[in-house]
Design an enzyme around this catalytic site. Structure first.
Site, PDB file in Angstrom:
ATOM      1  N   PRO A   2      32.791 -32.716  -7.995  1.00  0.00           N
ATOM      2  CA  PRO A   2      33.809 -32.790  -9.020  1.00  0.00           C
ATOM      3  C   PRO A   2      33.388 -33.772 -10.107  1.00  0.00           C
ATOM      4  O   PRO A   2      33.072 -34.914  -9.823  1.00  0.00           O
ATOM      5  CB  PRO A   2      35.000 -33.342  -8.259  1.00  0.00           C
ATOM      6  CG  PRO A   2      34.737 -33.069  -6.819  1.00  0.00           C
ATOM      7  CD  PRO A   2      33.295 -32.839  -6.669  1.00  0.00           C
ATOM      8  N   GLU A   3      33.368 -33.312 -11.317  1.00  0.00           N
ATOM      9  CA  GLU A   3      33.178 -34.206 -12.456  1.00  0.00           C
ATOM     10  C   GLU A   3      34.567 -34.427 -13.056  1.00  0.00           C
ATOM     11  O   GLU A   3      35.560 -34.095 -12.404  1.00  0.00           O
ATOM     12  CB  GLU A   3      32.190 -33.575 -13.455  1.00  0.00           C
ATOM     13  CG  GLU A   3      30.842 -33.270 -12.799  1.00  0.00           C
ATOM     14  CD  GLU A   3      29.790 -32.706 -13.749  1.00  0.00           C
ATOM     15  OE1 GLU A   3      29.779 -33.088 -14.923  1.00  0.00           O
ATOM     16  OE2 GLU A   3      28.982 -31.880 -13.300  1.00  0.00           O
ATOM     17  N   HIS A  91      35.156 -32.145   9.069  1.00  0.00           N
ATOM     18  CA  HIS A  91      34.992 -33.044   7.922  1.00  0.00           C
ATOM     19  C   HIS A  91      36.310 -33.462   7.284  1.00  0.00           C
ATOM     20  O   HIS A  91      36.328 -33.968   6.176  1.00  0.00           O
ATOM     21  CB  HIS A  91      34.077 -32.393   6.886  1.00  0.00           C
ATOM     22  CG  HIS A  91      32.728 -32.053   7.440  1.00  0.00           C
ATOM     23  ND1 HIS A  91      31.873 -33.019   7.927  1.00  0.00           N
ATOM     24  CD2 HIS A  91      32.105 -30.868   7.611  1.00  0.00           C
ATOM     25  CE1 HIS A  91      30.765 -32.429   8.370  1.00  0.00           C
ATOM     26  NE2 HIS A  91      30.890 -31.130   8.194  1.00  0.00           N
ATOM     27  N   ARG A 110      29.654 -34.259   2.961  1.00  0.00           N
ATOM     28  CA  ARG A 110      28.505 -35.143   2.761  1.00  0.00           C
ATOM     29  C   ARG A 110      28.852 -36.617   2.832  1.00  0.00           C
ATOM     30  O   ARG A 110      27.978 -37.462   2.866  1.00  0.00           O
ATOM     31  CB  ARG A 110      27.833 -34.828   1.419  1.00  0.00           C
ATOM     32  CG  ARG A 110      27.068 -33.542   1.475  1.00  0.00           C
ATOM     33  CD  ARG A 110      26.358 -33.280   0.184  1.00  0.00           C
ATOM     34  NE  ARG A 110      25.270 -34.217  -0.023  1.00  0.00           N
ATOM     35  CZ  ARG A 110      24.516 -34.234  -1.115  1.00  0.00           C
ATOM     36  NH1 ARG A 110      24.769 -33.405  -2.074  1.00  0.00           N
ATOM     37  NH2 ARG A 110      23.546 -35.087  -1.229  1.00  0.00           N
ATOM     38  N   ARG A 152      17.103 -47.719 -27.404  1.00  0.00           N
ATOM     39  CA  ARG A 152      16.847 -47.255 -26.027  1.00  0.00           C
ATOM     40  C   ARG A 152      16.053 -45.960 -26.015  1.00  0.00           C
ATOM     41  O   ARG A 152      16.288 -45.041 -26.794  1.00  0.00           O
ATOM     42  CB  ARG A 152      18.180 -47.086 -25.277  1.00  0.00           C
ATOM     43  CG  ARG A 152      18.867 -48.428 -25.062  1.00  0.00           C
ATOM     44  CD  ARG A 152      19.996 -48.309 -24.083  1.00  0.00           C
ATOM     45  NE  ARG A 152      19.536 -47.806 -22.787  1.00  0.00           N
ATOM     46  CZ  ARG A 152      20.341 -47.632 -21.744  1.00  0.00           C
ATOM     47  NH1 ARG A 152      21.629 -47.906 -21.836  1.00  0.00           N
ATOM     48  NH2 ARG A 152      19.852 -47.174 -20.609  1.00  0.00           N
TER      49      ARG A 152
END
Length: 279
Positions: A2-3, A91, A110, A152
């Site tokens: 999920p972003e 899980h 995970r 940068r």
DNA sequence: CAGAATACCTGCGGGC
DNA sequence: TGCCCGCAGGTATTCT
């Protein structure tokens, strides 16, 4: 994982279900996530009424009057409302049971995610206090990005995925936004022009907003708080499309590793920016 | 200091 | 069929 759009989608789904609801009990079956889940969680949250949910970057904040529950979904986490007494699977690490019989379940194969508790202002928490700007606010501008990028050499894709700069953008939306802005992913951040930063900021806001409207992107396993997938994957322009024709110019999309992340781009629409003498 | 590599963990698909 | 390898949407920490 999920972003930003996926966390936003989950938060919006949870709001009507758990805001103002009273927590009855918290059951933790697996404490070992990215950081250990505090042993006091049930004690801290029992009998407490949930306030207004919010999101900071990819962190979901669930406040009660004595502190805040901070949840991150890592790469494979989900947070779902399931029927009371639904049997748990391997899980399903945390259950938050409400007195109205609502059951909020945290699942994360995970275990890259986090479930943390703070009694203090959550925004001052170690994990949140150094985060960069929210991309969907007026603080996120071309001028801001260009100032932070000055001098940068880091690749622009890595730069916009750096949560100290701007939050919520992961591998999917970084690739999409760079394509929309016609910028090559490896362009040194300090070399982008003002115009390119303007296009990039516009693209990021646009792709995130669109993805939220579509309920997020489901590639493999993202589901919202009701267990339903998001629909933005159908509209992806480059992510997960390596080897397929560019939707803009039909050129075959290429992919390569950038900082160990798979990176897809169109070699024609996103030409290499060749001005490396300026840094 | 910036930038790159590493670590955490499990599941899955591909190749043999 | 089964085993091994590499890869996956994240990010704090460690290294050079």
């Amino acid at each position: 994982m999920p972003e930003l759009p996926e966390v936003e989608t989950i938060m919006n789904g949870l709001k009507p279900q758990i805001e103002q609801a009273v927590i009855q009990e918290v059951v933790v079956r697996q404490h070992q996530l990215r950081w250990p889940i505090p042993l006091t969680l049930n004690h801290d949250l029992s009998k407490k009424k949930v306030g207004f949910l919010s999101r900071r970057g990819k962190y979901l904040l669930i406040p009660v009057d004595t502190g805040t529950l901070i949840i991150h979904l890592g790469m494979s986490g989900s947070l779902r409302i399931v029927p009371d007494k639904t049997p748990f699977n391997r899980h399903d690490h945390v259950d938050i049971i409400f007195s109205n019989n609502t059951l909020l379940r945290y699942t994360d194969p995970r275990r890259f995610g986090a479930v943390l508790w703070t009694k203090d202002n959550a925004y001052q928490h170690q994990l949140l206090k150094s985060l960069g700007v929210e991309p969907l606010t007026h603080h996120f501008t071309a001028d801001y990005l260009q100032k932070r990028a000055w001098g940068r050499r880091v690749a622009i894709k890595s730069f916009i995925m750096d949560s100290k700069i701007v939050v919520g953008i992961g591998n999917i939306y970084a690739a999409e936004a760079l394509f929309m802005a016609t910028i090559h992913p490896t362009t040194p951040a300090g070399l982008l022009t003002q115009t390119q930063y303007q296009k990039l900021v516009t693209a990021i806001k646009q792709v995130l907003t669109l993805a939220i409207q579509q309920g997020g992107t489901t590639i493999k396993d993202f589901v919202n708080s009701q267990g339903k997938p998001g629909y933005f994957a159908q509209q992806l322009l480059v992510y997960a499309r390596a080897g397929l024709p560019c939707r803009q110019c039909q050129t075959t999309l290429l992919s390569f590793q950038l900082s160990l992340r798979n990176t897809v781009f169109c070699p024609k629409c996103q030409p290499v920016f060749n001005n490396s003498d300026s840094l």
